[in-house]
Design a protein around this motif. Structure first.
Motif, short mmCIF file in Angstrom:
data_model
loop_
_atom_site.label_atom_id
_atom_site.label_comp_id
_atom_site.label_asym_id
_atom_site.label_seq_id
_atom_site.Cartn_x
_atom_site.Cartn_y
_atom_site.Cartn_z
N GLN A 5 0.92 -1.13 0.04
CA GLN A 5 -0.03 -0.08 -0.15
C GLN A 5 0.81 1.40 -0.04
OE1 GLN A 5 -2.80 -0.27 3.22
NE2 GLN A 5 -3.15 2.07 3.00
N PRO A 6 0.50 2.40 -0.74
CA PRO A 6 1.15 3.49 -0.71
C PRO A 6 1.49 4.11 0.57
CG PRO A 6 -0.26 3.63 -2.80
CD PRO A 6 -0.52 2.55 -1.65
N SER A 9 -0.79 8.73 -0.42
CA SER A 9 -1.60 8.92 -1.73
C SER A 9 -2.21 10.18 -1.80
CB SER A 9 -2.36 7.55 -1.80
OG SER A 9 -3.10 7.63 -3.02
N ASP A 11 -5.28 11.76 -4.16
CA ASP A 11 -6.13 11.20 -5.25
C ASP A 11 -7.07 12.32 -5.43
OD1 ASP A 11 -4.97 8.44 -4.91
OD2 ASP A 11 -6.47 8.17 -3.23
N SER A 31 -2.96 14.08 -8.23
CA SER A 31 -2.58 12.80 -7.92
C SER A 31 -1.29 12.30 -7.83
CB SER A 31 -3.47 11.89 -8.82
OG SER A 31 -4.86 11.83 -8.84
N LEU A 32 -0.85 11.56 -6.93
CA LEU A 32 0.48 10.96 -6.86
C LEU A 32 0.56 9.97 -5.32
CD1 LEU A 32 2.12 12.34 -3.78
CD2 LEU A 32 1.99 14.54 -5.52
N GLN A 33 1.30 9.39 -5.53
CA GLN A 33 1.71 8.13 -4.78
C GLN A 33 3.07 7.97 -4.46
OE1 GLN A 33 0.20 4.43 -6.13
NE2 GLN A 33 -1.85 5.08 -5.54
N GLN A 35 5.67 5.24 -2.40
CA GLN A 35 5.73 4.09 -1.57
C GLN A 35 6.78 4.23 -0.71
OE1 GLN A 35 3.83 1.68 -2.61
NE2 GLN A 35 3.03 2.91 -4.39
N PRO A 76 -1.31 5.92 5.96
CA PRO A 76 -1.50 4.93 4.90
C PRO A 76 -2.90 4.44 4.96
CG PRO A 76 -0.05 4.01 6.58
CD PRO A 76 -0.69 5.58 7.15
#
Length: 152
Positions: A5-6, A9, A11, A31-33, A35, A76
């Motif tokens: 899971q990022p 995140s 969205d 939007s970006l993630q 990790q 998260p």
């Protein structure tokens, strides 16, 4: 290979500011993630929304005038945009920290690094000076400050 899971995140986030009866959207559909273990650089022209986007992650902008007409910020997996103030206080400085653009505001040259870092550990983790000192010295060494124990 297991997909994790990022860590963070964002969205479809839109950020708006209101002034009197007018609302102006300054960031649209971000939007970006990120990790775990990943580094992300947010770059763009002056006025493109980098700072308001970063400040929104920890909800550091006053509401009003800021609003979030759409999207969410997950850390998260839990919403930061809809978190209560108690939850945010536990995250700010403990799990997510921000280094502000203006270094003279971030660190005071009249006080030692150890004193300033101790204030953070005391406030966010309830650490006493003796327990915090080892962690402070370790952090300073990891950032490349040699002989941290002598510099204090």
């Amino acid at each position: 290979y297991k997909m994790t899971q990022p860590l963070l995140s964002i969205d479809n986030l839109s950020i708006a500011f209101s002034k009197q009866d007018e609302t102006r959207t300054v960031v649209t559909d971000l939007s970006l993630q990120i990790q775990p273990g990943e580094t992300l650089a947010l770059v763009g022209e002056s006025g493109s929304g980098k700072s308001v986007s970063a400040l929104s992650i920890l909800r550091l902008l006053p509401s009003p005038p800021v609003s979030y007409p759409q999207g969410d910020i997950l850390f998260p997996g839990s919403s930061l945009l809809h978190a209560d103030e108690h939850t945010l206080r536990g995250i700010r400085g403990n799990k997510i920290a921000m280094i502000f653009q203006e270094p003279m505001v971030s660190l005071n040259p009249l006080h030692s690094l150890e004193k300033q870092l101790y204030e953070v550990l005391s406030l966010h983790r309830g650490m006493r000076k003796e327990a915090a000192r080892g962690e402070i010295l370790d952090c300073l060494e990891r950032t490349g400050i040699r002989n941290a124990a002598k510099r204090r």
